[in-house]
Design a protein around this motif. Structure first.
Motif, PDB file in Angstrom:
ATOM      1  N   PRO A 535       0.836  -1.217   0.000  1.00 59.51           N
ATOM      2  CA  PRO A 535       0.000   0.000   0.000  1.00 59.51           C
ATOM      3  C   PRO A 535       0.858   1.249   0.000  1.00 59.51           C
ATOM      4  O   PRO A 535       1.832   1.348   0.736  1.00 59.51           O
ATOM      5  CB  PRO A 535      -0.810  -0.120   1.290  1.00 59.51           C
ATOM      6  N   ALA A 536       0.486   2.197  -0.837  1.00 56.08           N
ATOM      7  CA  ALA A 536       1.216   3.461  -0.903  1.00 56.08           C
ATOM      8  C   ALA A 536       0.554   4.539  -0.060  1.00 56.08           C
ATOM      9  O   ALA A 536       1.052   5.662   0.019  1.00 56.08           O
ATOM     10  CB  ALA A 536       1.326   3.927  -2.353  1.00 56.08           C
ATOM     11  N   TYR A 537      -0.585   4.198   0.548  1.00 52.65           N
ATOM     12  CA  TYR A 537      -1.260   5.115   1.463  1.00 52.65           C
ATOM     13  C   TYR A 537      -1.877   4.304   2.592  1.00 52.65           C
ATOM     14  O   TYR A 537      -2.652   3.377   2.356  1.00 52.65           O
ATOM     15  CB  TYR A 537      -2.346   5.921   0.743  1.00 52.65           C
ATOM     16  N   VAL A 538      -1.482   4.615   3.828  1.00 52.87           N
ATOM     17  CA  VAL A 538      -2.052   3.989   5.016  1.00 52.87           C
ATOM     18  C   VAL A 538      -2.867   5.050   5.742  1.00 52.87           C
ATOM     19  O   VAL A 538      -2.314   6.057   6.191  1.00 52.87           O
ATOM     20  CB  VAL A 538      -0.947   3.432   5.943  1.00 52.87           C
ATOM     21  N   PRO A 539      -4.186   4.885   5.855  1.00 54.46           N
ATOM     22  CA  PRO A 539      -5.014   5.915   6.500  1.00 54.46           C
ATOM     23  C   PRO A 539      -4.612   6.128   7.957  1.00 54.46           C
ATOM     24  O   PRO A 539      -4.221   5.182   8.647  1.00 54.46           O
ATOM     25  CB  PRO A 539      -6.435   5.345   6.409  1.00 54.46           C
ATOM     26  N   PRO A 540      -4.716   7.352   8.440  1.00 56.84           N
ATOM     27  CA  PRO A 540      -4.417   7.616   9.851  1.00 56.84           C
ATOM     28  C   PRO A 540      -5.540   7.111  10.743  1.00 56.84           C
ATOM     29  O   PRO A 540      -6.659   6.836  10.283  1.00 56.84           O
ATOM     30  CB  PRO A 540      -4.320   9.142   9.907  1.00 56.84           C
ATOM     31  N   HIS A 541      -5.240   6.992  12.019  1.00 53.62           N
ATOM     32  CA  HIS A 541      -6.255   6.667  13.015  1.00 53.62           C
ATOM     33  C   HIS A 541      -7.376   7.699  12.981  1.00 53.62           C
ATOM     34  O   HIS A 541      -8.552   7.368  13.191  1.00 53.62           O
ATOM     35  CB  HIS A 541      -5.582   6.630  14.391  1.00 53.62           C
ATOM     36  N   THR A 542      -7.023   8.954  12.690  1.00 50.03           N
ATOM     37  CA  THR A 542      -8.019  10.033  12.688  1.00 50.03           C
ATOM     38  C   THR A 542      -8.871  10.054  11.430  1.00 50.03           C
ATOM     39  O   THR A 542      -9.672  10.966  11.240  1.00 50.03           O
ATOM     40  CB  THR A 542      -7.324  11.403  12.851  1.00 50.03           C
ATOM     41  N   ALA A 543      -8.739   9.048  10.569  1.00 50.49           N
ATOM     42  CA  ALA A 543      -9.601   8.987   9.382  1.00 50.49           C
ATOM     43  C   ALA A 543     -11.067   8.882   9.772  1.00 50.49           C
ATOM     44  O   ALA A 543     -11.956   9.228   8.987  1.00 50.49           O
ATOM     45  CB  ALA A 543      -9.203   7.803   8.503  1.00 50.49           C
ATOM     46  N   SER A 544     -11.334   8.427  11.001  1.00 46.84           N
ATOM     47  CA  SER A 544     -12.721   8.323  11.466  1.00 46.84           C
ATOM     48  C   SER A 544     -13.205   9.600  12.142  1.00 46.84           C
ATOM     49  O   SER A 544     -14.282   9.611  12.752  1.00 46.84           O
ATOM     50  CB  SER A 544     -12.853   7.148  12.447  1.00 46.84           C
ATOM     51  N   ALA A 545     -12.427  10.684  12.053  1.00 47.94           N
ATOM     52  CA  ALA A 545     -12.841  11.957  12.656  1.00 47.94           C
ATOM     53  C   ALA A 545     -14.224  12.352  12.145  1.00 47.94           C
ATOM     54  O   ALA A 545     -14.550  12.177  10.972  1.00 47.94           O
ATOM     55  CB  ALA A 545     -11.828  13.047  12.336  1.00 47.94           C
ATOM     56  N   GLY A 546     -15.013  12.918  13.056  1.00 46.23           N
ATOM     57  CA  GLY A 546     -16.382  13.296  12.713  1.00 46.23           C
ATOM     58  C   GLY A 546     -17.402  12.273  13.146  1.00 46.23           C
ATOM     59  O   GLY A 546     -18.607  12.540  13.131  1.00 46.23           O
ATOM     60  N   ARG A 547     -16.923  11.080  13.548  1.00 47.93           N
ATOM     61  CA  ARG A 547     -17.828  10.019  13.985  1.00 47.93           C
ATOM     62  C   ARG A 547     -17.423   9.550  15.377  1.00 47.93           C
ATOM     63  O   ARG A 547     -16.274   9.672  15.776  1.00 47.93           O
ATOM     64  CB  ARG A 547     -17.782   8.835  13.020  1.00 47.93           C
ATOM     65  N   GLY A 548     -18.354   8.999  16.110  1.00 43.60           N
ATOM     66  CA  GLY A 548     -18.040   8.427  17.407  1.00 43.60           C
ATOM     67  C   GLY A 548     -17.937   9.472  18.503  1.00 43.60           C
ATOM     68  O   GLY A 548     -18.171  10.669  18.286  1.00 43.60           O
ATOM     69  N   PRO A 549     -17.548   9.040  19.705  1.00 44.87           N
ATOM     70  CA  PRO A 549     -17.531   9.959  20.851  1.00 44.87           C
ATOM     71  C   PRO A 549     -16.420  10.998  20.799  1.00 44.87           C
ATOM     72  O   PRO A 549     -16.488  12.005  21.501  1.00 44.87           O
ATOM     73  CB  PRO A 549     -17.347   9.015  22.047  1.00 44.87           C
ATOM     74  N   TYR A 550     -15.388  10.748  19.985  1.00 41.14           N
ATOM     75  CA  TYR A 550     -14.255  11.675  19.892  1.00 41.14           C
ATOM     76  C   TYR A 550     -14.077  12.064  18.426  1.00 41.14           C
ATOM     77  O   TYR A 550     -13.314  11.436  17.689  1.00 41.14           O
ATOM     78  CB  TYR A 550     -12.993  11.032  20.477  1.00 41.14           C
ATOM     79  N   PRO A 551     -14.774  13.102  17.989  1.00 44.30           N
ATOM     80  CA  PRO A 551     -14.845  13.402  16.553  1.00 44.30           C
ATOM     81  C   PRO A 551     -13.767  14.339  16.017  1.00 44.30           C
ATOM     82  O   PRO A 551     -13.739  14.599  14.811  1.00 44.30           O
ATOM     83  CB  PRO A 551     -16.218  14.064  16.426  1.00 44.30           C
TER      84      PRO A 551
END
Length: 671
Positions: A535-551
């Motif tokens: 893979p030439a791009y690994v998504p960050p942990h913060t790719a889920s920003a905007g969802r869940g309890p910590y957006p």
């Protein structure tokens, strides 16, 4: 100059690429003035806002001047003064007892980047010979740049790249994830030279920093999506037919597979990932396709997320596709350390058997019952390491013997059993090499150490003698260590001697000027730039920003007033910092009922800290930023930004993830 006035040449030891050459004026044995060395081609007479106060800092009233023993509970910061003989005896007895009962691996020598010296600090793994004799665990210093180092080495064979001085020759400059005017401002002079000759400067950064405001263009990318942007820009280069086909054939390997990865990332897809307008991606891609040479400055903050190594690898591929490595002013500059070929001999043969390695940013995890001694030097892990609350819990262990060598009563000192007073840079010999330029630097002591302060290596020499250790190399003097460092036989060090360095203060490495590092090929197994597979791009942990309890995606950039936690206790720099602050977009502030200047609680499952809200369009919605460097005990609520930072690894090299954390904000409860 009066007869009793001396000018002493030295070098800044701090964790900054610029490693400035300085001149200290000494009168009657006291350092009365410090200035940047005007004769040094990179320093050019200027120091930064932080180091301008260095002499004041050496004389600060809270300087630790004598050995101390804990008399209160761990964490209380209560100590009594003891003699060096008492300190060495207590340490010797405790270390011998730990080794006899648990083995040498129960000792964790925790060395940080408080000084980058090759004699007294992290670059030369100071003290490692001593620890090898004892059979102590190895310490993996991964806190700063490891993911990027590994990514670059997989592509180019070395993290070393452009000589930053050659940015003066660039026609397009991409300042990628780097705030030059705060973290290495001397490069800006060379960027200005390039602009005067018509260069275009682009800042790629989640925050509109001081540097981004001075650039010709700013792309406010979502944190951790840099690899996707690199692929999108190269997609446009291919669409323009401007890949350097001759260079690709002659100097690279793995191109066809990587080309397919590029084609899977058209600008419209990359716009969705990065949050950047498709038109901006296309426009910069066209500019990149048609502008030679392009120089890319990418520094350590860029790779502190889940896909940090992959991101650096993707960015490093750009000059391979465009052929910019052919040209002075083309390529990527991350660190010049890969071009420093000193002989760092930590004497691994002194180990009786192989020992385990413990990871710096996994301190909370690593401080289990198998660790009986934590020896901290040139580091402040209570202030600088991930998952602050769990680290504190481990430092409170009564069965953990903790020794801290320090200059000031940091957050970590409060948890020590024994504190040993350490010298500062104007008080000891050291050898340095900037990781942002091509010079070796000598630091000559300007004054005698105050009180009973000792240098790193002198401390280990005295402790070795007190313990009755007979290995001769433990007693090598600082000058002998310097001679050994310069004796690697590498051509870049030809003609550079200790005598010459002591006389001149600095010497450029014996490389061409301008320097094109891979003119003769790459130090990879194939001798070519290697695009690699996977893979030439690994998504960050913060790719889920905007969802869940910590957006909200939190990044923790460098402060303009502190350097890591160094100077975090300086009254004037504290005043200028205005205390812990957090940048919040107007939309995010309104959604949470936050007003400008209001204290806010920043939290997630790891913990929380308090910061004053600064509402600003310098960050995009969904992203918040709070600078690192504040001391825990000097911060409201007794916590800093690292209370919410995960103890996770990046994709390569076990790199840190300081810019890849999810949080929520709320107004602080009234008190």
């Amino acid at each position: 100059m009066s007869q009793d006035e001396l000018r002493v040449l030295g070098a800044c030891p701090l964790d900054c690429p610029d490693t400035c050459s300085w001149v200290v004026t000494v009168q009657d044995g006291k350092a009365v003035k410090m200035r940047g060395n005007p004769d040094h081609p990179y320093t050019r007479g200027a120091l930064c806002v932080k180091v301008n106060r260095y002499l004041e800092h050496t004389r600060a009233p809270d300087r630790i001047l004598h050995p101390m023993r804990r008399v209160g509970p761990k964490g209380s910061g209560r100590f009594e003064r003891i003699s060096w003989d008492e300190a060495l005896e207590e340490i010797s007895v405790r270390l011998r007892g730990i080794i006899d009962e648990h083995g040498g691996e129960a000792i964790w020598p925790y060395l940080g980047t408080g000084t980058l010296g090759y004699i007294q600090g992290s670059e030369g793994a100071a003290g490692r010979r001593f620890w090898n004799v004892l059979g102590a665990s190895k310490h993996f210093l991964n806190i700063c740049s490891t993911a990027g180092n590994v990514g670059l080495a997989r592509t180019n064979g070395t993290p070393g790249g452009m000589d930053p001085e050659t940015f003066a020759l660039s026609k397009l400059i991409l300042l990628w994830g780097t705030n030059t005017l705060t973290s290495g401002h001397h490069l800006w002079k060379f960027i200005q030279d390039a602009r005067a000759a018509g260069a275009h400067v682009v800042a790629i950064d989640p925050v509109r920093t001081r540097t981004a405001e001075q650039a010709d263009e700013h792309l406010p990318i979502r944190p951790g999506t840099d690899a996707a942007l690199a692929l999108g820009l190269l997609n446009v280069v291919l669409a323009e037919g401007m890949e350097d086909r001759d260079y690709l054939e002659e100097r690279t390997s793995g191109w066809e597979g990587f080309r397919e990865e590029i084609l899977r990332h058209p600008p419209e897809r990359v716009a969705e990932i990065t949050g950047l307008p498709e038109s901006d991606i296309r426009a910069l891609g066209v500019r990149l396709a048609h502008t030679r040479p392009t120089g890319i400055r990418a520094t350590m903050g860029l790779q502190r997320h889940a896909g940090g190594g992959t991101a650096m690898r993707a960015i490093a591929a750009i000059p391979g596709v465009t052929g910019d490595w052919r040209r002075p002013g083309g390529g990527i500059a991350y660190s010049t350390s890969g071009h420093i070929h000193l002989n760092i001999d930590t004497r691994e043969d002194l180990l009786a058997r192989p020992v385990r390695q413990l990871t710096m940013t996994r301190l909370a995890e690593g401080l289990d019952e198998s660790v009986k001694c934590l020896w901290v030097y040139a580091a402040n892990p209570m202030g600088s390491t991930s998952d602050q609350n769990r680290v504190r819990e481990k430092l409170l262990r009564e069965d953990l013997f903790t020794v801290v060598m320090e200059q000031f009563p940091t957050d970590t000192v409060d948890y020590a059993d024994i504190v040993l007073p350490a010298t500062m840079q104007t008080e000891h010999i050291d050898l340095h090499a900037g990781y942002g330029h091509m010079y070796l630097m000598w630091n000559e002591p300007a004054v005698e150490p105050p009180g009973e302060c000792l240098s790193t290596m002198e401390t280990f020499r005295r402790l070795a003698r007190h313990m009755g250790l007979t290995e001769p190399s433990l007693y090598d003097s600082d000058l002998e260590l310097a001679e050994q460092l310069l004796a690697s036989g590498h051509p870049s060090l030809e003609g550079i001697t200790v005598d010459r360095l002591r006389k001149e203060g600095w010497v450029r490495l014996n490389v061409p000027q301008p320097f094109t590092p891979f003119a003769g090929g790459f130090p990879t197994p194939s001798g070519r730039l290697e695009f690699g597979s996977g893979p030439a791009y690994v998504p960050p942990h913060t790719a889920s920003a905007g969802r869940g309890p910590y957006p909200l995606a939190l990044i923790t950039p460098a402060s303009h007033t502190f350097l890591n936690t160094t100077f975090g206790n300086n009254p004037e720099l504290l005043r200028r910092s205005k205390g812990p602050r957090i940048l919040v977009s107007p939309a995010d502030a309104a959604q949470r009922g936050l007003s400008d200047g209001q204290p806010a609680r920043v939290f997630n499952d790891n913990g929380e800290f308090e910061a004053v809200v600064e509402i600003s369009d310098r960050v995009r919605p969904g992203v918040v930023a709070s600078a690192k460097g504040h001391w825990r005990k000097l911060s409201p609520g007794g916590a800093t930004v690292n209370a919410v930072v995960d103890e996770r690894d990046a994709d390569m090299g076990r790199g840190a993830v300081y810019h890849d954390n999810l949080v929520e904000l709320s107004p602080c409860a009234s008190r």
